[in-house]
Enzyme design. Sequence first.
Site, mmCIF file in Angstrom:
data_model
loop_
_atom_site.group_PDB
_atom_site.id
_atom_site.type_symbol
_atom_site.label_atom_id
_atom_site.label_comp_id
_atom_site.label_asym_id
_atom_site.label_seq_id
_atom_site.Cartn_x
_atom_site.Cartn_y
_atom_site.Cartn_z
ATOM 1 N N LYS A 199 0.836 -1.198 0.000
ATOM 2 C CA LYS A 199 0.000 0.000 0.000
ATOM 3 C C LYS A 199 0.872 1.250 0.000
ATOM 4 O O LYS A 199 0.708 2.141 -0.824
ATOM 5 C CB LYS A 199 -0.907 0.033 1.238
ATOM 6 C CG LYS A 199 -1.950 -1.028 1.291
ATOM 7 C CD LYS A 199 -2.877 -0.832 2.486
ATOM 8 C CE LYS A 199 -2.219 -1.085 3.825
ATOM 9 N NZ LYS A 199 -1.764 -2.447 4.056
ATOM 10 N N CYS B 133 -12.237 2.529 16.523
ATOM 11 C CA CYS B 133 -11.133 1.576 16.455
ATOM 12 C C CYS B 133 -10.276 1.528 17.690
ATOM 13 O O CYS B 133 -9.879 0.457 18.131
ATOM 14 C CB CYS B 133 -10.307 1.776 15.188
ATOM 15 S SG CYS B 133 -9.219 3.202 15.173
ATOM 16 N N MET B 134 -9.966 2.680 18.302
ATOM 17 C CA MET B 134 -9.015 2.633 19.409
ATOM 18 C C MET B 134 -9.632 2.921 20.774
ATOM 19 O O MET B 134 -8.958 2.814 21.792
ATOM 20 C CB MET B 134 -7.870 3.628 19.167
ATOM 21 C CG MET B 134 -7.061 3.359 17.923
ATOM 22 S SD MET B 134 -6.597 1.633 17.689
ATOM 23 C CE MET B 134 -5.604 1.343 19.131
ATOM 24 N N MET C 44 -8.022 -4.788 16.364
ATOM 25 C CA MET C 44 -9.471 -4.655 16.354
ATOM 26 C C MET C 44 -10.206 -5.880 16.885
ATOM 27 O O MET C 44 -11.332 -5.770 17.332
ATOM 28 C CB MET C 44 -9.932 -4.335 14.927
ATOM 29 C CG MET C 44 -9.445 -2.994 14.444
ATOM 30 S SD MET C 44 -9.787 -1.723 15.630
ATOM 31 C CE MET C 44 -8.232 -0.873 15.626
ATOM 32 N N GLY D 196 -4.751 1.270 14.342
ATOM 33 C CA GLY D 196 -5.167 1.030 12.971
ATOM 34 C C GLY D 196 -4.820 2.173 12.045
ATOM 35 O O GLY D 196 -4.436 1.973 10.900
ATOM 36 N N GLN D 197 -4.950 3.391 12.539
ATOM 37 C CA GLN D 197 -4.793 4.546 11.664
ATOM 38 C C GLN D 197 -3.497 5.284 11.993
ATOM 39 O O GLN D 197 -2.970 5.184 13.084
ATOM 40 C CB GLN D 197 -5.993 5.487 11.821
ATOM 41 C CG GLN D 197 -7.312 4.800 11.487
ATOM 42 C CD GLN D 197 -8.481 5.768 11.501
ATOM 43 O OE1 GLN D 197 -8.780 6.383 10.501
ATOM 44 N NE2 GLN D 197 -9.136 5.893 12.637
HETATM 45 S S1 SF4 Z 1 2.664 2.307 7.593
HETATM 46 FE FE1 SF4 Z 1 1.411 0.512 7.363
HETATM 47 S S2 SF4 Z 1 0.457 0.783 5.402
HETATM 48 FE FE2 SF4 Z 1 2.201 2.133 5.448
HETATM 49 S S3 SF4 Z 1 3.865 0.955 4.540
HETATM 50 FE FE3 SF4 Z 1 3.957 0.686 6.744
HETATM 51 S S4 SF4 Z 1 2.828 -1.153 7.092
HETATM 52 FE FE4 SF4 Z 1 2.271 -0.456 5.072
#
Ligand code: SF4
Lengths: 275, 176, 750
Positions: free
Chosen positions: C80, C169-170, C336, C373-374
């Site tokens: 990503k 989420c948190m 989560m 998560g974020q």
């Molecule tokens: S922060 Fe998360 S989404 Fe971004 S490169 Fe690292 S592991 Fe992947």
Amino acid sequence: MKNKRSFYLTLNRLRVLSQITTILFLIAVPLLNIVGVHWILGTLYSISFGKLDIADPAIVAQTILLTWNLYIPLLIAALIPILIAFICGRVFCSWICPHNTISEWITAFQKRFMTKRWRQYQKKSKNVGIRVYFGILATLLLVTALFKTPLVSYLSPPGVISSQISQLIRGSGIGLELAIVLLIFIAEFFLFQRYWCKLLCPVGAMLGAFHWKGKLRVQFQAAECKCGKRPSPCQMACPLQLEPKKKNLYPACFNCGLCAKACENTGHKAIQLTF
Amino acid sequence: MIQSLTSIFSKITKSKTYLRPPGAVPEDEFISRCIKCSKCAQVCSYNSIKILHLNAGKDFGTPVIEAKDIPCYLCMECPRICPSGALDNALVDKEKVRMGLAVIDESKCLPFLGVICRSCYDECPIHRVAIVLEDELLPRIDAETCTGCGICESVCPAEEIAITIKPLSQLADKRK
Amino acid sequence: MALTRREFLKNSAASAAAAAIGVSLFANQSVFASETVWHKSVCRYCGVGCGVMLGVEGGKPVAVKGDTKNTINKGLLCVKGFYLHKVITGKDRLLKPLIRKNDKLVEASWDEAMELVAAKFKESIEANGPDSVAFYGSGQAETEETYVANKLFKGHIGTNNMEGNPRLCMASAVGGYLTTFGADEPVGSYDDLDHAEMFFLIGSNTAESHPVLYDRLVARKKANPSTKIVAIDPRKTPTNKIIDLHLQVKPGYDLAVMHAIAKVLIEEGYTDEKFISDSVNFSNGKEPITYEEYKTFLKKFTPEYASEQAGIPAEDIVKAAKLFGQTSRVVSMWTMGVNQRIAGVWLNNLIHNLHLLTGKLGKPGSDSLSLTGQPNACGGVREGGGLCHLLPAHRKVAKEAHRQQIADIWNVPVTNIQPKPGKHTMAMFDAISKGEIKNLYVMCTNPAHSLPNLNKYLQGMKDCFMVVAESFHPTETSKIADVVLPAAFWGEKEGVYGCTERRSQYMPKALKPQGEARWDADILIDLAKRLGHGKNFEHFKSAEDIWNEYLKCTKGKDMDLTGAPYSRLKEVRGLRWPVPSVDHPGTTHRFVEGDPLFPKDKAEGRRMYFYGKPDGKAVIFARPDKGPAEPVDAEYPIAMMTGRVLEHFHTSTMTGQVPQLVRAVPKPYVEVHPDDAKKIGLTDRGMAKVITRRGELELMVKLSDRPLPGNVFLPWHWPEKLSNLLTNDVFDPGSKEPEYKVCACKVEKA
Ligand code: SF4
Ligand code: SF4
Ligand code: SF4
Ligand code: SF4
Ligand code: SF4
């Protein structure tokens, strides 16, 4: 019998019904396949209903030549068409083949809208000699074997048309192979002669080969014939422009029975399609 | 004489090696055997199999799989319905399929560039066997078990697809 | 010519670089043109906080690579992050403001759009009071952006209806940290990953959701092969690849397992009694209890009992407990699977319990580490105070002194800030549905995709006056908004992100915003001016001005960031608070010697002093066990779980812009176990209907042994098939975080 007089009319109606059904069938198969019905599969190269495979003998012959090997299931698959051809001749061509169906439609169009020129050509009927007929088939097969090229596959209009329908419905579009069929239609449109089915088609020829001395035939009884005019109605009716009254009608005739129907129409029984 | 004509002819008419459906016999024999009935294409629920048009030359009418668009999901429907023996009717185990071999171009594959990517590994139907991860990172193909189904090729998110299938016809050791 | 299968592979491997983890990454730098200018930044996606380098050429983003100097990822990225530059120029970037006219969104000028927003907000505030408006922000917004929103809504408009998606989420992790340790956020840091000898993963598919951290576990295991990894997860995930023991519990029935582990730890003598007597209190959640009472409470939780509850072998529970006890350094990690649960806070407590019982905390290689998560849930929303009961820098609206301190910094009378917490996210959208909240400002998030049980809330969102500031359009939320404001995206604005391990990292502005897009903080300042609050926002000329004011809030707090001004953040790869001064290196472990806030005098020889609690003692909780809110029954016999895949992020507004990622996982699906599929008559890649009490979806079936029979799994990324039409909106009474992770469903052939 009361309706004996319209026997060939009825027979022809059935035949047309069969032709139309075939086309609908060829459209229905890929559609059914897409919605998940898989017990019916195939094209006019080979079709299967459940476990029952049916294959075009011409294609089977080609495969034998190409592989130099006898694949038993494929031979078995050719049995039904061979048996039908043995008894009834090239009825596949006259009852099923979409190429002929379309050709007949084209002819109907010509008869209706190109009357004058059409009549001139129609008189030029001629039968085909056995040697010429099977000579062409043999040449095709020879080329196939020598060049290891599946010529019969290209030159099988029913196969090409049916598989095109399938491809089109499955979203793969149309291809150059359709041009082969179109070329035939175009050439015949201007020649006004059905040379393809009468002379060249390997599919028909192969079926004809199994008929040859077989059963169902157009029989002419000169004694019954009252038509003095030339060309006679039976001859005018033949979609392949053959002369039904002559002895060398086969192997080109595909037993459509239109000559018999024409004869019946005149009130006579000089031409019969019988065993 | 005829031989050389034949080879010239086939050189003109043949340009590409295709990925064939599972169970396909070796390419030369396949071309001769396949009766172009389209049944394999019709039976494939995923539309993985396309029938070549005449535009493709000599191979017209034969089935191919473009793995990068739709791979073979190894449902094993097609081999059993082939009427001509071009596809081996007896092939039922997806593990035994050998359509080709996945090959990774490490100059394109993301983990070799330091980017965590496991799309091919996660989707490979011979899961954790046909593709293994060295150091849980670098994908490696196992030549013995890869079926050549092309699922990996269809999902690879590298800028230029990094994993492609070499069709059976390009491999010397054909089907086992 | 033709090669054998083996030869083929050998030939292709000839080019293989010795690319072991963290080594010779990007050996082939020549793939990038020499004119490329590289900007040090932070990944836009997950809470790992990977350092990235954004490559710009001729004003255009051309590449992203891992920052080899960043100690979090050492140059590694996940797929990503690697494609982030493609998101910036993605096909759905919104370039002009849109306003709804005759039920259609049409382009408008900024002035027209902002006038409309301001007028609507003014009208509503005047007619119905400040609580008739609300703000819904994001753990993906910068700290600066959330700070400005906080200041505007809580300090100037005067409503505490100011929330953010970290609630979804948190919040349970926050609840866990606060109740157990008296202070939010982890005790240790990622550094512990390199020293741990056991990892305990609970409800975390690390391999897909925190891929780079997963690789650090792999690296640790490689360096030290005796490292053990134990996982509690209802699903076999890709993480299973490296785990030694998997407790595959029934979804939602893991509380008893945690208690059983605690019980074994105590019975087998693995506890650190000195640590317990020094630094631990016990509580049943209502009142303090004694250690003995806690033991009595645990009586019921035999491994056999837990095994029955969770549907796993009792021996495995004992094995896990013994491993936890025997191994000297343990890091627990969860996400989560723990937080998005009706008993989320409790489960967080129970994880902390294990570390408190054994004293495996506050030393290298041991931590109770909640994974975020974020990218900025910790930084912007938890630390920045972007929830309805919080004020910046771990302050609470309910506390008079806290209100006073913040009011002083904001230059407003303390009476401007309401002492009563506003509406938490679920209550807020409920109030929107009921028409009590009339205007909503959504920033950088997609609630019409991400709220649970969407059918219940969508109409309300459509009916209220909703402003959405977003970089992409259409999203499920922007589609139904009344005004959509084009926001500058990552790389087009500067700011700070704070990741899982209390680390704040700086992101530069490397590009001009696309189209007419504007920086979110800038939009909010504009709105503040139009609402007549300009004077307290005028001095914000840059992100740095905002950050500096925020730093004042953190001074002297447990999350002191005074030592992290832009000038320093631009140089270093982030700083872990507390950093009270510019010469302070940041803190790897809190509550121990070395933590600048550690009160040596009060500690009196104790190893750990939890200064968030009055007596410096953390709390072990005797929480009752509690199953999911909606257990399976005869009518809905299958447990439905939700989650993510490696290649996509959340509502896929970003990853959906990258054709390569879409190609990897193109469409929604439901994972079904082959046994269930056989019973129901489902085939691989065929269609199935998943039905819950709240809605139904037709989805492609993926046969997989990842879920157990009786469970199905749905990734939630795709707008065309919103898994949140099915999910349950009951929430944890403590954290108000909904139970996304499990509900009851039935599955039929479609
Ligand atoms: S922060 Fe998360 S989404 Fe971004 S490169 Fe690292 S592991 Fe992947
Ligand atoms: S089913 Fe067999 S014969 Fe028919 S097209 Fe496919 S491979 Fe050829
Ligand atoms: S095995 Fe199944 S998926 Fe693969 S090509 Fe044949 S029919 Fe299609
Ligand atoms: S490696 Fe690729 S081609 Fe080989 S079995 Fe796996 S997915 Fe199929
Ligand atoms: S999916 Fe492609 S880029 Fe990713 S690991 Fe596999 S081959 Fe490499």
